[in-house]
Design a protein around this motif. Structure first.
Motif, PDB file in Angstrom:
ATOM      1  N   HIS A   1      -0.746 -34.991 -28.316  1.00  0.00           N
ATOM      2  CA  HIS A   1      -1.617 -34.227 -27.410  1.00  0.00           C
ATOM      3  C   HIS A   1      -1.379 -34.517 -25.928  1.00  0.00           C
ATOM      4  CE1 HIS A   1      -3.797 -33.151 -31.007  1.00  0.00           C
ATOM      5  NE2 HIS A   1      -4.007 -34.426 -31.267  1.00  0.00           N
ATOM      6  N   GLY A   2      -0.659 -35.599 -25.615  1.00  0.00           N
ATOM      7  CA  GLY A   2      -0.513 -35.994 -24.217  1.00  0.00           C
ATOM      8  C   GLY A   2       0.890 -35.874 -23.670  1.00  0.00           C
ATOM      9  N   ARG A   3       1.753 -35.240 -24.425  1.00  0.00           N
ATOM     10  CA  ARG A   3       3.157 -35.169 -24.030  1.00  0.00           C
ATOM     11  C   ARG A   3       3.376 -34.208 -22.863  1.00  0.00           C
ATOM     12  NH1 ARG A   3       8.376 -34.408 -27.899  1.00  0.00           N
ATOM     13  NH2 ARG A   3       9.875 -34.656 -26.221  1.00  0.00           N
ATOM     14  N   VAL A   4       4.113 -34.688 -21.883  1.00  0.00           N
ATOM     15  CA  VAL A   4       4.601 -33.881 -20.774  1.00  0.00           C
ATOM     16  C   VAL A   4       6.090 -34.184 -20.687  1.00  0.00           C
ATOM     17  CG1 VAL A   4       4.575 -33.548 -18.273  1.00  0.00           C
ATOM     18  CG2 VAL A   4       2.422 -33.887 -19.508  1.00  0.00           C
ATOM     19  N   LYS A   5       6.910 -33.142 -20.690  1.00  0.00           N
ATOM     20  CA  LYS A   5       8.363 -33.310 -20.691  1.00  0.00           C
ATOM     21  C   LYS A   5       8.792 -34.238 -19.562  1.00  0.00           C
ATOM     22  CE  LYS A   5      12.679 -30.815 -20.917  1.00  0.00           C
ATOM     23  NZ  LYS A   5      13.350 -29.545 -21.006  1.00  0.00           N
TER      24      LYS A   5
ATOM     25  N   ALA B   1      -1.881 -44.844 -22.047  1.00  0.00           N
ATOM     26  CA  ALA B   1      -1.943 -43.855 -20.968  1.00  0.00           C
ATOM     27  C   ALA B   1      -0.887 -42.781 -21.184  1.00  0.00           C
ATOM     28  CB  ALA B   1      -1.721 -44.542 -19.615  1.00  0.00           C
ATOM     29  N   ASP B   2      -1.278 -41.527 -20.939  1.00  0.00           N
ATOM     30  CA  ASP B   2      -0.329 -40.412 -21.009  1.00  0.00           C
ATOM     31  C   ASP B   2      -0.567 -39.472 -19.836  1.00  0.00           C
ATOM     32  OD1 ASP B   2      -2.101 -38.119 -21.757  1.00  0.00           O
ATOM     33  OD2 ASP B   2      -2.385 -39.235 -23.612  1.00  0.00           O
ATOM     34  N   ALA B   3       0.291 -38.465 -19.723  1.00  0.00           N
ATOM     35  CA  ALA B   3       0.301 -37.603 -18.538  1.00  0.00           C
ATOM     36  C   ALA B   3      -0.569 -36.355 -18.647  1.00  0.00           C
ATOM     37  CB  ALA B   3       1.742 -37.193 -18.217  1.00  0.00           C
ATOM     38  N   ARG B   4      -1.199 -36.099 -19.776  1.00  0.00           N
ATOM     39  CA  ARG B   4      -2.009 -34.878 -19.935  1.00  0.00           C
ATOM     40  C   ARG B   4      -3.476 -35.169 -19.600  1.00  0.00           C
ATOM     41  NH1 ARG B   4       0.081 -30.686 -23.216  1.00  0.00           N
ATOM     42  NH2 ARG B   4      -1.755 -29.565 -22.531  1.00  0.00           N
ATOM     43  N   THR B   5      -3.797 -35.100 -18.332  1.00  0.00           N
ATOM     44  CA  THR B   5      -5.146 -35.448 -17.880  1.00  0.00           C
ATOM     45  C   THR B   5      -6.185 -34.406 -18.266  1.00  0.00           C
ATOM     46  OG1 THR B   5      -4.710 -34.442 -15.734  1.00  0.00           O
ATOM     47  CG2 THR B   5      -4.289 -36.797 -15.943  1.00  0.00           C
ATOM     48  N   GLU B   6      -5.748 -33.171 -18.536  1.00  0.00           N
ATOM     49  CA  GLU B   6      -6.709 -32.115 -18.881  1.00  0.00           C
ATOM     50  C   GLU B   6      -7.091 -32.151 -20.359  1.00  0.00           C
ATOM     51  OE1 GLU B   6      -2.793 -30.347 -20.026  1.00  0.00           O
ATOM     52  OE2 GLU B   6      -3.499 -31.704 -18.462  1.00  0.00           O
TER      53      GLU B   6
ATOM     54  N   VAL C   1      -6.802 -42.469 -10.381  1.00  0.00           N
ATOM     55  CA  VAL C   1      -7.118 -41.878  -9.086  1.00  0.00           C
ATOM     56  C   VAL C   1      -5.951 -40.969  -8.704  1.00  0.00           C
ATOM     57  CG1 VAL C   1      -7.537 -42.354  -6.654  1.00  0.00           C
ATOM     58  CG2 VAL C   1      -8.505 -43.853  -8.395  1.00  0.00           C
ATOM     59  N   GLY C   2      -6.232 -39.757  -8.347  1.00  0.00           N
ATOM     60  CA  GLY C   2      -5.186 -38.795  -8.041  1.00  0.00           C
ATOM     61  C   GLY C   2      -4.805 -37.936  -9.234  1.00  0.00           C
ATOM     62  N   GLY C   3      -5.300 -38.299 -10.416  1.00  0.00           N
ATOM     63  CA  GLY C   3      -5.104 -37.465 -11.592  1.00  0.00           C
ATOM     64  C   GLY C   3      -3.705 -37.436 -12.169  1.00  0.00           C
ATOM     65  N   ALA C   4      -2.891 -38.487 -11.956  1.00  0.00           N
ATOM     66  CA  ALA C   4      -1.522 -38.489 -12.480  1.00  0.00           C
ATOM     67  C   ALA C   4      -1.465 -38.786 -13.976  1.00  0.00           C
ATOM     68  CB  ALA C   4      -0.671 -39.493 -11.722  1.00  0.00           C
ATOM     69  N   PHE C   5      -2.448 -39.505 -14.502  1.00  0.00           N
ATOM     70  CA  PHE C   5      -2.468 -39.810 -15.929  1.00  0.00           C
ATOM     71  C   PHE C   5      -3.885 -40.166 -16.363  1.00  0.00           C
ATOM     72  CE2 PHE C   5      -1.545 -43.806 -13.777  1.00  0.00           C
ATOM     73  CZ  PHE C   5      -2.409 -44.696 -14.400  1.00  0.00           C
ATOM     74  N   LYS C   6      -4.080 -40.161 -17.674  1.00  0.00           N
ATOM     75  CA  LYS C   6      -5.347 -40.618 -18.246  1.00  0.00           C
ATOM     76  C   LYS C   6      -5.065 -41.820 -19.131  1.00  0.00           C
ATOM     77  CE  LYS C   6      -5.685 -38.051 -22.571  1.00  0.00           C
ATOM     78  NZ  LYS C   6      -4.534 -37.175 -22.519  1.00  0.00           N
ATOM     79  N   THR C   7      -6.063 -42.642 -19.292  1.00  0.00           N
ATOM     80  CA  THR C   7      -5.962 -43.798 -20.164  1.00  0.00           C
ATOM     81  C   THR C   7      -7.066 -43.714 -21.201  1.00  0.00           C
ATOM     82  OG1 THR C   7      -5.078 -45.164 -18.388  1.00  0.00           O
ATOM     83  CG2 THR C   7      -6.031 -46.319 -20.282  1.00  0.00           C
TER      84      THR C   7
END
Length: 151
Positions: A67-71, A93-98, A135-141
């Motif tokens: 669910h968190g994969r970003v190329k 942590a992955d890159a899909r913050t939404e 902070v800045g929304g680059a990733f979620k944990t």
């Protein structure tokens, strides 16, 4: 002996941090390396503590891959254990913050299985768990605190 105001006693903190490719192979490697790290920290591979932490990492890593994969972006696993505490903090942590994790109940008879069972395991094994955005929304944990007895 009296303590001095403003003097802090150092706390030993054990950490493990590693980036993994956002692939099923990366998720399997994360599980193996976490099991190894728990063994190094005194929790044998077949101990309840090691199995609980490893299972939580496996579920959260699988979610990061699914669910968190970003190329072109990896996922990160971090373990933190502080001396004198009976918990290990697991962070994935992955890159899909939404896309935040959603805990779903198990499907009833005749209902479609839409996944989400991994978080039921995390919820059962963790003292508490949750999510945080960078902070800045680059990733979620997604994090979980797992109770582990001292070895």
């Amino acid at each position: 002996m009296q303590g001095h105001i403003g003097v802090q006693v150092p706390v030993t903190v054990r950490t493990f941090t590693q980036l993994f490719s956002c692939t099923p192979r990366g998720a399997r490697l994360a599980r193996r390396l976490v099991a190894n790290r728990m063994d190094v920290w005194g929790h044998a591979y077949d101990s309840e503590a090691s199995e609980s932490v490893t299972l939580v990492v496996a579920e959260l890593a699988a979610n990061a891959v699914t669910h968190g994969r970003v190329k072109g972006r990896d996922f990160r696993v971090r373990l933190v254990m502080r001396a004198g505490e009976d918990t290990v903090r697991v962070e994935v942590a992955d890159a899909r913050t939404e896309r935040l994790p959603v805990l779903r109940e198990s499907p009833g008879p005749g209902e479609e299985d839409e996944g989400g069972r991994g978080l039921l395991l995390v919820d059962a094994l963790a003292e508490r768990w949750g999510t945080g955005l960078c902070v800045g929304g680059a990733f979620k944990t997604v994090w979980a605190d797992i109770r582990v007895p001292r070895p």
